[in-house]
Design a protein around this motif. Structure first.
Motif, PDB file in Angstrom:
ATOM      1  N   PRO A 170     -13.139 -10.625  80.923  1.00  0.00           N
ATOM      2  CA  PRO A 170     -14.457  -9.668  81.098  1.00  0.00           C
ATOM      3  C   PRO A 170     -14.025  -8.822  82.403  1.00  0.00           C
ATOM      4  CG  PRO A 170     -14.790 -11.711  82.153  1.00  0.00           C
ATOM      5  CD  PRO A 170     -13.638 -11.936  81.277  1.00  0.00           C
ATOM      6  N   ALA A 171     -12.801  -8.732  83.078  1.00  0.00           N
ATOM      7  CA  ALA A 171     -12.355  -7.853  84.130  1.00  0.00           C
ATOM      8  C   ALA A 171     -11.855  -6.563  83.719  1.00  0.00           C
ATOM      9  CB  ALA A 171     -11.664  -8.617  85.114  1.00  0.00           C
ATOM     10  N   VAL A 172     -11.650  -6.564  82.352  1.00  0.00           N
ATOM     11  CA  VAL A 172     -10.652  -5.467  81.890  1.00  0.00           C
ATOM     12  C   VAL A 172     -11.538  -4.750  80.725  1.00  0.00           C
ATOM     13  CG1 VAL A 172      -8.392  -4.760  80.742  1.00  0.00           C
ATOM     14  CG2 VAL A 172      -8.426  -6.848  82.200  1.00  0.00           C
ATOM     15  N   GLY A 173     -11.963  -3.651  81.245  1.00  0.00           N
ATOM     16  CA  GLY A 173     -12.916  -2.963  80.455  1.00  0.00           C
ATOM     17  C   GLY A 173     -12.167  -1.593  79.808  1.00  0.00           C
ATOM     18  N   PHE A 174     -13.187  -0.775  79.129  1.00  0.00           N
ATOM     19  CA  PHE A 174     -12.524   0.428  78.458  1.00  0.00           C
ATOM     20  C   PHE A 174     -13.552   1.602  78.964  1.00  0.00           C
ATOM     21  CE2 PHE A 174     -11.914  -2.999  75.456  1.00  0.00           C
ATOM     22  CZ  PHE A 174     -10.565  -2.697  75.178  1.00  0.00           C
ATOM     23  N   LEU A 175     -14.514   1.568  78.931  1.00  0.00           N
ATOM     24  CA  LEU A 175     -15.703   2.557  79.593  1.00  0.00           C
ATOM     25  C   LEU A 175     -15.514   2.457  81.338  1.00  0.00           C
ATOM     26  CD1 LEU A 175     -17.590   4.841  79.179  1.00  0.00           C
ATOM     27  CD2 LEU A 175     -19.161   3.072  79.043  1.00  0.00           C
ATOM     28  N   HIS A 176     -15.679   1.178  81.689  1.00  0.00           N
ATOM     29  CA  HIS A 176     -15.788   1.366  83.297  1.00  0.00           C
ATOM     30  C   HIS A 176     -14.295   0.925  83.680  1.00  0.00           C
ATOM     31  CE1 HIS A 176     -20.117   0.478  82.690  1.00  0.00           C
ATOM     32  NE2 HIS A 176     -20.214   0.574  83.596  1.00  0.00           N
ATOM     33  N   ARG A 177     -13.816   1.753  84.781  1.00  0.00           N
ATOM     34  CA  ARG A 177     -12.421   1.740  85.413  1.00  0.00           C
ATOM     35  C   ARG A 177     -12.385   0.187  85.975  1.00  0.00           C
ATOM     36  NH1 ARG A 177     -13.720   7.056  86.508  1.00  0.00           N
ATOM     37  NH2 ARG A 177     -12.291   8.618  85.661  1.00  0.00           N
ATOM     38  N   GLU A 178     -11.246  -0.081  85.777  1.00  0.00           N
ATOM     39  CA  GLU A 178     -10.973  -1.497  86.553  1.00  0.00           C
ATOM     40  C   GLU A 178     -10.981  -1.420  87.973  1.00  0.00           C
ATOM     41  OE1 GLU A 178      -7.269  -2.756  84.749  1.00  0.00           O
ATOM     42  OE2 GLU A 178      -7.940  -2.329  82.802  1.00  0.00           O
ATOM     43  N   PRO A 204     -10.901  -4.505  91.811  1.00  0.00           N
ATOM     44  CA  PRO A 204     -10.612  -5.836  91.817  1.00  0.00           C
ATOM     45  C   PRO A 204     -12.162  -6.526  91.838  1.00  0.00           C
ATOM     46  CG  PRO A 204      -9.281  -4.675  93.145  1.00  0.00           C
ATOM     47  CD  PRO A 204      -9.968  -3.557  92.417  1.00  0.00           C
ATOM     48  N   GLY A 205     -12.485  -7.480  91.334  1.00  0.00           N
ATOM     49  CA  GLY A 205     -13.427  -8.153  91.512  1.00  0.00           C
ATOM     50  C   GLY A 205     -14.665  -7.850  90.564  1.00  0.00           C
ATOM     51  N   ARG A 206     -14.412  -6.678  89.754  1.00  0.00           N
ATOM     52  CA  ARG A 206     -15.495  -6.131  89.047  1.00  0.00           C
ATOM     53  C   ARG A 206     -15.172  -6.606  87.564  1.00  0.00           C
ATOM     54  NH1 ARG A 206     -15.689   0.533  88.232  1.00  0.00           N
ATOM     55  NH2 ARG A 206     -18.049   0.566  87.796  1.00  0.00           N
ATOM     56  N   PRO A 207     -16.302  -6.990  86.991  1.00  0.00           N
ATOM     57  CA  PRO A 207     -16.462  -7.459  85.564  1.00  0.00           C
ATOM     58  C   PRO A 207     -16.590  -5.987  84.527  1.00  0.00           C
ATOM     59  CG  PRO A 207     -18.721  -7.900  86.186  1.00  0.00           C
ATOM     60  CD  PRO A 207     -17.750  -7.276  87.483  1.00  0.00           C
ATOM     61  N   SER A 208     -15.529  -5.332  84.645  1.00  0.00           N
ATOM     62  CA  SER A 208     -15.756  -3.947  83.897  1.00  0.00           C
ATOM     63  C   SER A 208     -16.010  -4.178  82.306  1.00  0.00           C
ATOM     64  CB  SER A 208     -14.487  -3.295  84.119  1.00  0.00           C
ATOM     65  OG  SER A 208     -14.002  -3.122  85.380  1.00  0.00           O
ATOM     66  N   LEU A 209     -15.627  -5.127  81.534  1.00  0.00           N
ATOM     67  CA  LEU A 209     -15.831  -5.296  80.279  1.00  0.00           C
ATOM     68  C   LEU A 209     -17.355  -5.858  80.032  1.00  0.00           C
ATOM     69  CD1 LEU A 209     -14.852  -4.876  77.559  1.00  0.00           C
ATOM     70  CD2 LEU A 209     -14.038  -7.030  77.354  1.00  0.00           C
ATOM     71  N   ALA A 210     -17.839  -6.571  81.024  1.00  0.00           N
ATOM     72  CA  ALA A 210     -18.960  -6.969  81.125  1.00  0.00           C
ATOM     73  C   ALA A 210     -20.057  -5.854  81.085  1.00  0.00           C
ATOM     74  CB  ALA A 210     -19.222  -8.195  82.032  1.00  0.00           C
ATOM     75  N   LEU A 211     -19.677  -5.032  81.990  1.00  0.00           N
ATOM     76  CA  LEU A 211     -20.573  -3.621  82.463  1.00  0.00           C
ATOM     77  C   LEU A 211     -20.409  -2.876  81.286  1.00  0.00           C
ATOM     78  CD1 LEU A 211     -19.308  -2.996  85.989  1.00  0.00           C
ATOM     79  CD2 LEU A 211     -21.449  -3.923  85.205  1.00  0.00           C
ATOM     80  N   ASP A 212     -19.208  -2.955  80.581  1.00  0.00           N
ATOM     81  CA  ASP A 212     -19.093  -1.974  79.062  1.00  0.00           C
ATOM     82  C   ASP A 212     -20.227  -2.621  78.178  1.00  0.00           C
ATOM     83  OD1 ASP A 212     -16.905  -0.455  80.446  1.00  0.00           O
ATOM     84  OD2 ASP A 212     -15.516  -1.193  78.823  1.00  0.00           O
ATOM     85  N   MET A 260     -22.876  -4.271  78.619  1.00  0.00           N
ATOM     86  CA  MET A 260     -23.937  -4.110  78.892  1.00  0.00           C
ATOM     87  C   MET A 260     -24.872  -2.820  78.788  1.00  0.00           C
ATOM     88  SD  MET A 260     -25.457  -4.675  82.866  1.00  0.00           S
ATOM     89  CE  MET A 260     -25.098  -3.136  83.458  1.00  0.00           C
ATOM     90  N   GLU A 261     -23.876  -1.903  78.841  1.00  0.00           N
ATOM     91  CA  GLU A 261     -24.545  -0.322  78.617  1.00  0.00           C
ATOM     92  C   GLU A 261     -25.326  -0.332  77.505  1.00  0.00           C
ATOM     93  OE1 GLU A 261     -24.458   1.613  80.807  1.00  0.00           O
ATOM     94  OE2 GLU A 261     -23.259   1.025  82.175  1.00  0.00           O
ATOM     95  N   GLU A 262     -24.935  -0.696  76.255  1.00  0.00           N
ATOM     96  CA  GLU A 262     -25.773  -0.423  75.217  1.00  0.00           C
ATOM     97  C   GLU A 262     -27.039  -1.216  75.066  1.00  0.00           C
ATOM     98  OE1 GLU A 262     -23.287  -2.505  71.631  1.00  0.00           O
ATOM     99  OE2 GLU A 262     -22.141  -1.517  73.082  1.00  0.00           O
ATOM    100  N   LEU A 263     -26.905  -2.311  75.794  1.00  0.00           N
ATOM    101  CA  LEU A 263     -28.210  -3.456  75.735  1.00  0.00           C
ATOM    102  C   LEU A 263     -29.024  -3.113  76.993  1.00  0.00           C
ATOM    103  CD1 LEU A 263     -26.025  -6.586  74.955  1.00  0.00           C
ATOM    104  CD2 LEU A 263     -27.031  -5.072  73.475  1.00  0.00           C
ATOM    105  N   ARG A 264     -28.979  -2.428  77.898  1.00  0.00           N
ATOM    106  CA  ARG A 264     -29.549  -2.383  78.996  1.00  0.00           C
ATOM    107  C   ARG A 264     -31.196  -1.629  78.581  1.00  0.00           C
ATOM    108  NH1 ARG A 264     -27.497   0.138  84.604  1.00  0.00           N
ATOM    109  NH2 ARG A 264     -25.245   0.096  84.306  1.00  0.00           N
ATOM    110  N   PRO A 265     -30.893  -0.659  77.719  1.00  0.00           N
ATOM    111  CA  PRO A 265     -32.492  -0.164  77.358  1.00  0.00           C
ATOM    112  C   PRO A 265     -33.414  -1.040  76.881  1.00  0.00           C
ATOM    113  CG  PRO A 265     -30.725   1.590  77.035  1.00  0.00           C
ATOM    114  CD  PRO A 265     -30.083   0.137  77.198  1.00  0.00           C
ATOM    115  N   VAL A 266     -32.665  -1.829  75.766  1.00  0.00           N
ATOM    116  CA  VAL A 266     -33.369  -2.798  74.992  1.00  0.00           C
ATOM    117  C   VAL A 266     -33.602  -4.088  75.700  1.00  0.00           C
ATOM    118  CG1 VAL A 266     -33.074  -4.372  72.856  1.00  0.00           C
ATOM    119  CG2 VAL A 266     -31.838  -1.916  73.040  1.00  0.00           C
TER     120      VAL A 266
END
Length: 346
Positions: A231-239, A241-249, A251-257
């Motif tokens: 969950p720490a290595v994302g594509f849209l959100h930059r990496e 330390p301590g940031r769950p970048s892939l979880a944030l990725d 989440m983006e399409e699910l926020r509105p819903v």
């Protein structure tokens, strides 16, 4: 399809959670207030100052039930979980993809398209259901925002570097939140939404959104770890330390819903009022204890909403969509799919 497990949210200060047989028992001042079989739980989320017995933590780790600790405002503090069960081959594919600019851009592009189209759907649904009762100026603002979000989604389909795509995502966020205040159907100025503010949220609506986003990040992180992804290595959100970048990725399409719709329903249906929020000396606004329970209940109910997944064409619930999307992302990284199909809400 994965079975829908519940999440136990404990928000009462000075609660004590312990294990009795195969149950988690919640006590307050020595009196039992709740008992839940562990086989029905996918996670336990604790808010504020409360305690968990070592025996319960150890047993939950064995069963794969994650225990997360949050501050009262929903800020993540820590989590207790068993051995990481990630698939090393899948994670190596994930890491290779993040080092490939074209693969990163392809995944980020689809995530942005999903998020932007879902934001547009939130606006369109409000116009469909309540447009006739909106002020003309507000209706025009929402209509223009929906049109502009559709334009951003179209531009996201074109070949572009990931930094350009991040710029499109930022543009979509500005357009969406600039019109979001028009979706609040209350004359009470307390729930006015001038702009998105966080760290800290400076008004009740932003406080409510931030709290729901924290819950959604928790669910997305659990889905990714269950699937075997990092969950720490994302594509849209930059990496970071301590940031769950892939979880944030994810989440983006699910926020509105899953989050924005819950926030709007709670406010527009008057299930929350001005007295349900506390303001600190710093200006930070947070949910009061009883209001937090109401939000958690509404969020759980929203997760039980049934739908047909737009890509798989199978019946599922909104609460399982993070797990479905994490699985689709894993299949994409394994090259079992030509591309990542974002969740597009109809």
């Amino acid at each position: 399809m994965r079975r829908h497990l519940n999440t136990l949210y404990v928000s009462t200060e000075n609660s004590w959670l312990h294990k009795e047989g195969e149950n988690v028992v919640v006590k307050i001042d020595g009196t039992e207030r709740g008992r839940v079989p562990l086989h029905l739980l996918g996670g336990i989320v604790c808010f504020g100052a409360l305690g968990v017995s070592p025996a319960l933590m150890g047993h939950c780790a064995e069963l794969g039930v994650r225990i997360s600790f949050m501050a009262r405002n929903g800020r993540f503090l820590a989590r207790v979980e068993g051995p990481v069960s990630g698939n090393v081959l899948l994670r190596r594919s994930q890491y290779r993809s993040t080092d490939d600019p074209e693969a990163t851009a392809a995944l980020a592009r689809n995530m942005i398209m999903g998020k932007t189209l879902n934001q547009r759907t939130v606006l369109r649904r409000m116009l469909r259901d309540h447009g006739a009762r909106m002020r003309e100026e507000a209706r025009a603002c929402v209509e223009d925002a929906a049109r502009r979000l559709g334009d951003v989604a179209r531009r996201a389909t074109r070949p572009a570097l990931v930094d350009e795509l991040r710029g499109l995502e930022g543009e979509a966020a500005r357009v969406y939140y600039a019109s979001f205040g028009n979706l609040v159907r209350r004359d009470d100025s307390v729930f006015a939404f001038p702009s998105r503010s966080r760290r800290p949220p400076l008004d009740p609506m932003n406080s409510l959104l931030s709290f729901l986003y924290a819950l959604l990040v928790h669910d997305c992180r659990s889905a990714l770890e269950t699937t075997g992804l990092d969950p720490a290595v994302g594509f849209l959100h930059r990496e970071r330390p301590g940031r769950p970048s892939l979880a944030l990725d994810l989440m983006e399409e699910l926020r509105p819903v899953l989050a924005d719709r819950v926030a709007l329903s709670l406010v527009n249906r008057r299930q929350l009022g001005p007295g349900d929020f506390d303001t600190a000396l710093s200006g930070a606004v947070s949910l009061a204890d009883d209001a937090r329970k109401a939000v958690l209940t509404a969020y759980q109910e929203r997760k039980r909403t049934e739908l047909t997944h737009p890509f798989l064409k199978e019946k599922t619930t909104l609460g399982l969509v993070p797990f479905v999307q994490a699985s689709l992302l894993a299949r994409c990284l394994r090259n079992d799919l030509d591309g990542y199909p974002p969740f597009v809400w109809r």
